[in-house]
Design a protein around this motif. Structure first.
Motif, PDB file in Angstrom:
ATOM      1  N   THR A 177      48.307  50.778   2.902  1.00  0.00           N
ATOM      2  CA  THR A 177      47.121  49.925   3.011  1.00  0.00           C
ATOM      3  C   THR A 177      46.084  50.236   1.934  1.00  0.00           C
ATOM      4  O   THR A 177      44.958  49.769   2.002  1.00  0.00           O
ATOM      5  N   ARG A 178      46.471  51.045   0.970  1.00  0.00           N
ATOM      6  CA  ARG A 178      45.597  51.337  -0.175  1.00  0.00           C
ATOM      7  C   ARG A 178      46.502  51.595  -1.367  1.00  0.00           C
ATOM      8  O   ARG A 178      47.695  51.822  -1.218  1.00  0.00           O
ATOM      9  N   ARG A 179      45.947  51.559  -2.530  1.00  0.00           N
ATOM     10  CA  ARG A 179      46.730  51.819  -3.738  1.00  0.00           C
ATOM     11  C   ARG A 179      47.010  53.315  -3.796  1.00  0.00           C
ATOM     12  O   ARG A 179      46.161  54.112  -4.182  1.00  0.00           O
ATOM     13  N   ALA A 180      48.215  53.699  -3.412  1.00  0.00           N
ATOM     14  CA  ALA A 180      48.567  55.114  -3.293  1.00  0.00           C
ATOM     15  C   ALA A 180      48.580  55.830  -4.641  1.00  0.00           C
ATOM     16  O   ALA A 180      48.105  56.952  -4.756  1.00  0.00           O
ATOM     17  N   CYS A 181      49.149  55.220  -5.653  1.00  0.00           N
ATOM     18  CA  CYS A 181      49.223  55.809  -7.000  1.00  0.00           C
ATOM     19  C   CYS A 181      48.602  54.816  -7.978  1.00  0.00           C
ATOM     20  O   CYS A 181      49.309  53.972  -8.532  1.00  0.00           O
ATOM     21  N   PRO A 182      47.299  54.880  -8.223  1.00  0.00           N
ATOM     22  CA  PRO A 182      46.651  53.871  -9.063  1.00  0.00           C
ATOM     23  C   PRO A 182      46.907  54.032 -10.558  1.00  0.00           C
ATOM     24  O   PRO A 182      46.740  53.088 -11.312  1.00  0.00           O
ATOM     25  N   ARG A 183      47.321  55.220 -10.990  1.00  0.00           N
ATOM     26  CA  ARG A 183      47.556  55.458 -12.428  1.00  0.00           C
ATOM     27  C   ARG A 183      49.044  55.343 -12.757  1.00  0.00           C
ATOM     28  O   ARG A 183      49.890  55.751 -11.964  1.00  0.00           O
ATOM     29  N   PHE A 184      49.329  54.820 -13.937  1.00  0.00           N
ATOM     30  CA  PHE A 184      50.710  54.757 -14.396  1.00  0.00           C
ATOM     31  C   PHE A 184      51.220  56.175 -14.641  1.00  0.00           C
ATOM     32  O   PHE A 184      50.500  57.021 -15.173  1.00  0.00           O
ATOM     33  N   HIS A 185      52.462  56.429 -14.234  1.00  0.00           N
ATOM     34  CA  HIS A 185      53.016  57.773 -14.312  1.00  0.00           C
ATOM     35  C   HIS A 185      54.545  57.720 -14.246  1.00  0.00           C
ATOM     36  O   HIS A 185      55.132  56.678 -13.977  1.00  0.00           O
ATOM     37  N   GLN A 186      55.158  58.893 -14.430  1.00  0.00           N
ATOM     38  CA  GLN A 186      56.556  59.121 -14.132  1.00  0.00           C
ATOM     39  C   GLN A 186      56.586  60.151 -13.016  1.00  0.00           C
ATOM     40  O   GLN A 186      55.748  61.052 -12.978  1.00  0.00           O
ATOM     41  N   ASP A 187      57.553  60.026 -12.115  1.00  0.00           N
ATOM     42  CA  ASP A 187      57.648  60.961 -10.996  1.00  0.00           C
ATOM     43  C   ASP A 187      58.344  62.256 -11.416  1.00  0.00           C
ATOM     44  O   ASP A 187      59.237  62.242 -12.256  1.00  0.00           O
ATOM     45  N   ALA A 188      57.957  63.363 -10.807  1.00  0.00           N
ATOM     46  CA  ALA A 188      58.534  64.673 -11.105  1.00  0.00           C
ATOM     47  C   ALA A 188      59.747  64.934 -10.213  1.00  0.00           C
ATOM     48  O   ALA A 188      59.829  65.935  -9.507  1.00  0.00           O
ATOM     49  N   VAL A 189      60.698  64.000 -10.212  1.00  0.00           N
ATOM     50  CA  VAL A 189      61.956  64.103  -9.481  1.00  0.00           C
ATOM     51  C   VAL A 189      63.069  63.681 -10.433  1.00  0.00           C
ATOM     52  O   VAL A 189      62.791  63.030 -11.444  1.00  0.00           O
ATOM     53  N   PRO A 190      64.327  64.015 -10.124  1.00  0.00           N
ATOM     54  CA  PRO A 190      65.411  63.552 -10.996  1.00  0.00           C
ATOM     55  C   PRO A 190      65.515  62.019 -11.009  1.00  0.00           C
ATOM     56  O   PRO A 190      65.529  61.410 -12.069  1.00  0.00           O
ATOM     57  N   VAL A 191      65.588  61.420  -9.837  1.00  0.00           N
ATOM     58  CA  VAL A 191      65.592  59.953  -9.714  1.00  0.00           C
ATOM     59  C   VAL A 191      64.830  59.550  -8.461  1.00  0.00           C
ATOM     60  O   VAL A 191      64.825  60.268  -7.470  1.00  0.00           O
ATOM     61  N   ARG A 192      64.181  58.403  -8.536  1.00  0.00           N
ATOM     62  CA  ARG A 192      63.480  57.845  -7.375  1.00  0.00           C
ATOM     63  C   ARG A 192      63.850  56.377  -7.252  1.00  0.00           C
ATOM     64  O   ARG A 192      63.809  55.631  -8.221  1.00  0.00           O
ATOM     65  N   LEU A 193      64.174  55.992  -6.029  1.00  0.00           N
ATOM     66  CA  LEU A 193      64.406  54.593  -5.691  1.00  0.00           C
ATOM     67  C   LEU A 193      63.172  54.090  -4.973  1.00  0.00           C
ATOM     68  O   LEU A 193      62.641  54.782  -4.097  1.00  0.00           O
ATOM     69  N   ILE A 194      62.707  52.907  -5.342  1.00  0.00           N
ATOM     70  CA  ILE A 194      61.558  52.289  -4.681  1.00  0.00           C
ATOM     71  C   ILE A 194      61.895  50.839  -4.378  1.00  0.00           C
ATOM     72  O   ILE A 194      62.405  50.121  -5.241  1.00  0.00           O
ATOM     73  N   VAL A 195      61.593  50.421  -3.151  1.00  0.00           N
ATOM     74  CA  VAL A 195      61.735  49.017  -2.761  1.00  0.00           C
ATOM     75  C   VAL A 195      60.585  48.670  -1.824  1.00  0.00           C
ATOM     76  O   VAL A 195      60.222  49.458  -0.953  1.00  0.00           O
ATOM     77  N   ALA A 196      60.002  47.505  -2.025  1.00  0.00           N
ATOM     78  CA  ALA A 196      58.974  46.991  -1.107  1.00  0.00           C
ATOM     79  C   ALA A 196      59.644  45.938  -0.240  1.00  0.00           C
ATOM     80  O   ALA A 196      60.213  44.975  -0.748  1.00  0.00           O
ATOM     81  N   TYR A 197      59.606  46.138   1.059  1.00  0.00           N
ATOM     82  CA  TYR A 197      60.172  45.151   1.981  1.00  0.00           C
ATOM     83  C   TYR A 197      59.194  44.015   2.226  1.00  0.00           C
ATOM     84  O   TYR A 197      59.583  42.899   2.519  1.00  0.00           O
ATOM     85  N   GLU A 198      57.929  44.343   2.127  1.00  0.00           N
ATOM     86  CA  GLU A 198      56.884  43.338   2.344  1.00  0.00           C
ATOM     87  C   GLU A 198      55.754  43.637   1.366  1.00  0.00           C
ATOM     88  O   GLU A 198      55.393  44.791   1.158  1.00  0.00           O
ATOM     89  N   GLY A 199      55.210  42.609   0.764  1.00  0.00           N
ATOM     90  CA  GLY A 199      54.161  42.793  -0.234  1.00  0.00           C
ATOM     91  C   GLY A 199      54.774  43.064  -1.595  1.00  0.00           C
ATOM     92  O   GLY A 199      55.989  43.215  -1.727  1.00  0.00           O
ATOM     93  N   PRO A 200      53.954  43.130  -2.630  1.00  0.00           N
ATOM     94  CA  PRO A 200      54.486  43.321  -3.975  1.00  0.00           C
ATOM     95  C   PRO A 200      55.126  44.694  -4.153  1.00  0.00           C
ATOM     96  O   PRO A 200      54.737  45.664  -3.518  1.00  0.00           O
TER      97      PRO A 200
END
Length: 189
Positions: free
Chosen positions: A91-114
């Motif tokens: 319900t808020r912009r969790a990560c407002p700055r552009f970045h790369q994650d400190a993990v080997p790989v990350r999968l992201i999907v939004a089921y609802e909303g952008p």
């Protein structure tokens, strides 16, 4: 196979391009599997030890099937059988700055909303907050259901320096316009 830093496709086979060192992000364009009349899933986490998936609470069957299939893709891409998933209402912009994650790989999907916003580091320069008009024109947004797997900064992927870095951030969200987001990270033991 000659591909760029970001590859988009209509099937999960697009993720095989991540084995190419120049590919930094792969996107599977698909509709959201969340049924239109389904209530939003409750926030929860899940962990997989390579054999069993342990969710922290109840979740709809469609979501558990999706997480299992997507977790298998993360395991195949990362070479790590263990992974962690987090499904949450944002319900808020969790990560407002552009970045790369400190993990080997990350999968992201939004089921609802952008879905997440992304840009090439060279296109936005020092404007990691995306405040300038020139930067805003270069920002791309994933649609609900689109699945992105991004290489992170943790060891495991040797990137070609002549290809651009791909950065991402959370899009705006609010109590009246929440996002339902799933992330899955490879979790080396």
């Amino acid at each position: 196979m000659a591909v760029g830093a970001v590859v988009q496709g209509l099937a999960p086979t697009v993720f095989t391009t991540l084995f190419e060192p120049q590919v930094r992000m792969a996107i599977w364009s698909r509709p959201s599997p969340m049924p239109p009349d389904a209530p939003p899933p409750a926030d929860f986490t899940a962990e997989c030890d390579g054999r069993w998936i342990a969710p922290s609470g109840p979740a709809p069957e469609w979501l558990l099937r999706d997480i299992q299939g997507l977790g298998e893709i993360v395991a195949a891409i990362s070479g790590c059988e263990t992974w962690r998933a987090r499904c949450e209402t944002v319900t808020r912009r969790a990560c407002p700055r552009f970045h790369q994650d400190a993990v080997p790989v990350r999968l992201i999907v939004a089921y609802e909303g952008p879905g997440p916003e992304w840009a090439f580091a060279g296109e936005i320069g020092e404007d990691l907050d995306g405040r300038y008009i020139g930067t805003r024109r270069r920002i791309r947004t994933l649609h609900p259901g689109d699945i992105a797997i991004m290489k992170g900064t943790a060891p495991g992927w040797e990137a070609w320096p002549e290809f651009p870095e791909v950065l991402h951030r959370s899009p705006p969200a609010g109590k009246r316009s929440p996002r339902r987001v799933l992330t899955i990270d490879a979790a080396p033991m």
